[in-house]
Design an enzyme around this catalytic site. Structure first.
Site, PDB file in Angstrom:
ATOM      1  N   ASP A   1       4.286  -9.666  -3.521  1.00 21.32           N
ATOM      2  CA  ASP A   1       5.297  -9.566  -4.568  1.00 21.32           C
ATOM      3  C   ASP A   1       6.590 -10.275  -4.153  1.00 21.32           C
ATOM      4  O   ASP A   1       7.601  -9.649  -3.832  1.00 21.32           O
ATOM      5  CB  ASP A   1       5.568  -8.085  -4.878  1.00 21.32           C
ATOM      6  CG  ASP A   1       6.321  -7.905  -6.192  1.00 21.32           C
ATOM      7  OD1 ASP A   1       6.882  -8.888  -6.699  1.00 21.32           O
ATOM      8  OD2 ASP A   1       6.341  -6.771  -6.706  1.00 21.32           O
TER       9      ASP A   1
ATOM     10  N   HIS B   1       8.268  -9.813  -9.233  1.00 22.10           N
ATOM     11  CA  HIS B   1       8.621  -9.142 -10.483  1.00 22.10           C
ATOM     12  C   HIS B   1      10.114  -9.251 -10.799  1.00 22.10           C
ATOM     13  O   HIS B   1      10.526  -8.948 -11.911  1.00 22.10           O
ATOM     14  CB  HIS B   1       8.091  -7.700 -10.533  1.00 22.10           C
ATOM     15  CG  HIS B   1       8.820  -6.681  -9.712  1.00 22.10           C
ATOM     16  ND1 HIS B   1       8.388  -6.278  -8.466  1.00 22.10           N
ATOM     17  CD2 HIS B   1       9.924  -5.954  -9.972  1.00 22.10           C
ATOM     18  CE1 HIS B   1       9.204  -5.347  -8.007  1.00 22.10           C
ATOM     19  NE2 HIS B   1      10.139  -5.126  -8.898  1.00 22.10           N
TER      20      HIS B   1
ATOM     21  N   SER C   1      14.368  -3.389  -5.623  1.00 19.70           N
ATOM     22  CA  SER C   1      13.293  -4.383  -5.646  1.00 19.70           C
ATOM     23  C   SER C   1      13.795  -5.723  -5.122  1.00 19.70           C
ATOM     24  O   SER C   1      14.819  -6.222  -5.584  1.00 19.70           O
ATOM     25  CB  SER C   1      12.790  -4.589  -7.073  1.00 19.70           C
ATOM     26  OG  SER C   1      11.961  -3.539  -7.442  1.00 19.70           O
TER      27      SER C   1
HETATM   28  N1  ARG Z   1       7.094  -0.705  -9.840  1.00 21.51           N
HETATM   29  C1  ARG Z   1       7.833  -1.864  -9.457  1.00 21.51           C
HETATM   30  C2  ARG Z   1       9.299  -1.582  -9.473  1.00 21.51           C
HETATM   31  O1  ARG Z   1       9.807  -0.946 -10.366  1.00 21.51           O
HETATM   32  C3  ARG Z   1       7.604  -3.029 -10.357  1.00 21.51           C
HETATM   33  C4  ARG Z   1       6.313  -3.642 -10.198  1.00 21.51           C
HETATM   34  C5  ARG Z   1       6.042  -4.652 -11.261  1.00 21.51           C
HETATM   35  N2  ARG Z   1       4.620  -4.777 -11.390  1.00 21.51           N
HETATM   36  C6  ARG Z   1       3.913  -4.420 -12.489  1.00 21.51           C
HETATM   37  N3  ARG Z   1       2.607  -4.408 -12.404  1.00 21.51           N
HETATM   38  N4  ARG Z   1       4.486  -4.100 -13.613  1.00 21.51           N
HETATM   39  O2  ARG Z   1      10.038  -2.053  -8.642  1.00 21.51           O
END
Ligand code: ARG
Length: 716
Positions: free
Chosen positions: A223, A87, A651
């Site tokens: 991811d 992501h 992230s």
């Molecule tokens: N919740 C994750 C973060 O903010 C991002 C994941 C992205 N995936 C998604 N399905 N939008 O680090």
């Protein structure tokens, strides 16, 4: 006697709350002073110098801020190979995708260095050093100074320190405030601008679980994506060029094949973006009622429109994939945060703490004079709401809602050039705008944006105090009888900003009149005017608020033990340490600390938007073809949880074992503790990580890009 007993109790309370291994986003340069003993006691074998050193290479040299801190990445080879989240590479993966080359759906792997894909605008920043400079910054500041004078003294001192540190180096220099402007640090860094895409799994792995699983555990998402840092032949940062060469870092992380078990030491280094752990109940209430509620309302409307469009074709899905994910991520975050803040009684807990603080502050005349009014001032700043509501709605539904207005704003420099007679200036501004058209219109659908405009303007007009309604809304009332659809339809037929051919024709023969009379440009100017008015009204309470926040945190630090304080996240490098562990999300349920490929196949649904899977992955699962990446238990571990304290910006951060080796990549937080950015939850809050063996298996076994695994240093 009573006072010292109270102080003692408060101190013990604070110590027991803060000394937990899991909470805290610590400054790497202070690890030796504050954390290393505790870290060693739970399994860290590293010295503080191995983690952060300015004289030798250390772990910090392998951890980089991606895109100025919107994510983190880590270097895993001597040739600048980078690992981060899928992501965090999503924008680039999406931008390189088309119906012919659908890298979102199929993944992408550069089998040779020449095939690695350039990404203009993508950056990687290394931290060179950080150093406290509070005394220098506050040298000319006195307690009785009014805040305006104070600010200007502080700014002056910061500028001087930055200038001196800059000297003739090519580094970036920045003094940042921490602890609500009670402390200041000088950060020296270096940014590289040629960052190429090396590989990504299909989103059926990299984004497996999609929106449904986002912010949730148990998780089976691979991811990750891979990039490479390039530099000029002399090793210095350079814009993309064929002549550039892979960057040789001061340090890169060895990668562990050993796997993790419960209670193993784990630490995360990275660039957490923003936490507000020292904010008061009034501020939390505002976050719930204003920030989150408005984000939820506006984005829900927008996401519904985009979702409908994305379902119409492959082209549509590719076009809006990144825009959708970006908006939906913090949409769901806000829902979860409000639920968490309610379920976990955060406001009541904050109020308790505030009562203690006030008691402490009132207990001597000196304290009372200094800190006694801080909480009242903060609370007072949150009494008036209209301008805060307008500000949030303006950001969510006007400035960042539809695209047409911010795109029209890009012509501002051309517009001002056209006011003059400098032909070169006009030509430059026009060609700059022209060069952005292909990329912009590749991912733009005017009919979708038209719907977003109509829907969001309508929401804005119904929610915001009339004094913050932009002027052009009057035209919607008078000429279109308040019919937002009719207005939007007209706007999109008339404007030049929604159509590439019209834009090109205009840029070949730019005229000031055309821009000036364009409906989108008129609306954009009116929106900006309103935003200035909102900012003006906000600023009247802001100066008092900043000062009161500073005093409140200063008081908290004086009241507690300074050793147990870490600064709120602000996109500067931090370290958090703890252990691998599961948790009890709710009654009668225990969530184990790891998932396996079995769970992936259980969740898989052919053709589903969130849970689609590649057949090859399931075939490999049935063949139990895990190679050197399988666990001792005979399964392939996919993800795991640790009790590290992370937030957005982390992230892609490396999860590192006690020997300094990479064991995973952090990628999410869990639903039960979505309030964690405001109040850490020791029992509930987890860092969700992809197991590095799942990453390597996907690269090697699934994608056949074994040359990339061979480039890393594997530790068995
Ligand atoms: N919740 C994750 C973060 O903010 C991002 C994941 C992205 N995936 C998604 N399905 N939008 O680090």
């Amino acid at each position: 006697m009573k006072n010292s007993l109270l102080a003692f109790l408060v101190l013990t309370l604070l110590l027991t709350i803060n000394v937990k291994a899991d909470e805290g986003m610590w400054l790497p340069s202070l690890v030796g002073k504050l954390n290393i003993r505790k870290m060693s006691s739970i399994g860290c074998k590293l010295t503080d110098e191995q983690i952060y050193s300015i004289n030798h290479s250390s772990l910090k040299d392998a951890v980089v801020a991606l895109d100025r801190g919107s994510c983190t990445a880590e270097i895993v080879s001597n040739d600048g190979l980078l690992l981060t989240n899928h992501h965090c590479g999503f924008d680039q993966i999406q931008a390189h995708s088309s119906v012919e080359h659908d890298y979102l759906k199929d993944g992408f792997w550069a089998m040779k260095r020449e095939d690695e894909l350039a990404n203009p605008g993508k950056t990687v920043t290394f931290l060179i050093s950080m150093e406290e400079v509070t005394d220098q910054v506050l040298k000319n500041v006195t307690d009785d100074m009014d805040d305006q004078t104070r600010s200007s003294k502080v700014r002056e001192a910061m500028g001087k320190i930055e200038k001196e540190a800059k000297g003739s180096t090519e580094f970036e220099i920045r003094v940042r405030s921490l602890f609500e402007a009670n402390k200041y640090y000088l950060f020296i860094s270096q940014t590289f601008k040629d960052v190429r895409l090396v590989g990504t799994p299909p989103q059926s792995i990299g984004k497996f679980g999609g929106e449904a699983d986002n912010w949730m555990w148990p998780r089976h998402t691979g991811d990750f994506s891979m990039f490479r840092v390039y530099c000029a032949p002399d090793g210095k940062p350079a814009e993309y060029s064929k002549q550039n060469v892979p960057y040789h870092p001061r340090h890169f992380l060895p990668v562990s094949l050993k796997g993790v078990v419960k209670n193993d030491f784990a630490m995360v280094m990275g660039y957490p973006g923003n936490t507000t752990r020292y904010r008061t109940s009034a501020e939390v209430q505002n976050t719930m009622d204003v920030v989150n509620e408005i984000r939820i309302t506006a984005r829900e409307a927008k996401l519904n429109i985009i979702r409908d469009y994305m379902a119409t074709s492959q082209k549509a899905r590719i076009q809006y994939a990144s825009k959708f994910a970006r908006s939906s991520n913090y949409y769901k975050y806000s829902i979860g945060q409000n639920k968490g803040l309610t379920d976990l009684n955060v406001i009541a807990r904050k109020l308790e703490g505030e009562k203690e603080f006030q008691k402490w502050a009132n207990s001597t005349p000196e304290r009372k004079a200094k800190y006694g009014g801080a909480l009242d001032t903060i609370n007072a700043a949150f009494k008036s709401k209209d301008e805060k509501i307008a500000d949030e709605y303006s950001r969510e539904s006007l400035l960042r809602g539809a695209e047409i207005f911010s795109f029209a704003a890009k012509s501002a420099s051309l517009f001002s050039a056209l006011k003059g007679t400098d032909d070169v200036k006009i030509k430059d501004a026009a060609s700059e705008l022209r060069s952005s058209l292909d990329l912009y219109f590749k991912d733009y659908d005017a009919s979708t944006d038209q719907k977003i405009v109509a829907t969001l303007l309508k929401i804005y007009s119904s929610k915001v105090n009339p004094k913050y309604i932009p002027g052009f809304f009057q035209v919607i009332q008078s000429k279109f009888k308040g019919d937002f659809e009719a207005y939007s339809k007209k706007l999109f037929t008339k404007t030049i900003f929604a159509d590439q051919a019209k834009m090109e024709a205009f840029l070949n023969n730019p005229s000031r009149k055309v821009i000036e009379k364009d409906m989108a440009f008129i609306a954009m100017r009116s929106i900006f005017e309103t935003q200035y008015a909102i900012m003006h009204d906000l600023s009247s309470s802001k100066a008092n608020l900043d000062k009161a926040r500073r005093l409140y945190v200063a008081g908290l630090m004086e009241m507690g033990n300074e050793k147990s304080f870490y600064p709120d996240a602000n996109s500067t490098m931090r370290l958090t340490y703890g252990i691998v562990d599961g948790y009890t999300p709710h009654d009668a349920t225990y969530f184990d600390y790891y998932t396996t490929l079995k769970g992936y196949t259980e969740k898989g649904i052919q053709g589903d938007a969130d849970f689609d899977f590649p057949q090859r992955l399931v075939d490999l699962y049935h063949a139990k073809d895990y190679g050197q990446y399988g666990d001792k238990d005979g399964t392939l571990h996919t993800c795991f949880t640790s009790n590290n304290d992370i937030t957005g910006g982390n992230s892609g951060s490396p999860v590192i074992n006690g020997s300094g080796e990479l064991i995973g990549i952090a990628f999410d937080g869990n639903w039960e503790a979505m309030s964690g950015d405001i109040a850490f939850e020791p029992e509930l809050q987890k860092c969700i990580c992809v197991d590095i063996r799942f990453v390597l298996w996907t690269i090697d076994k699934f994608a056949g890009a074994s040359h990339l695994v061979n480039e890393m240093k594997l530790v068995r």
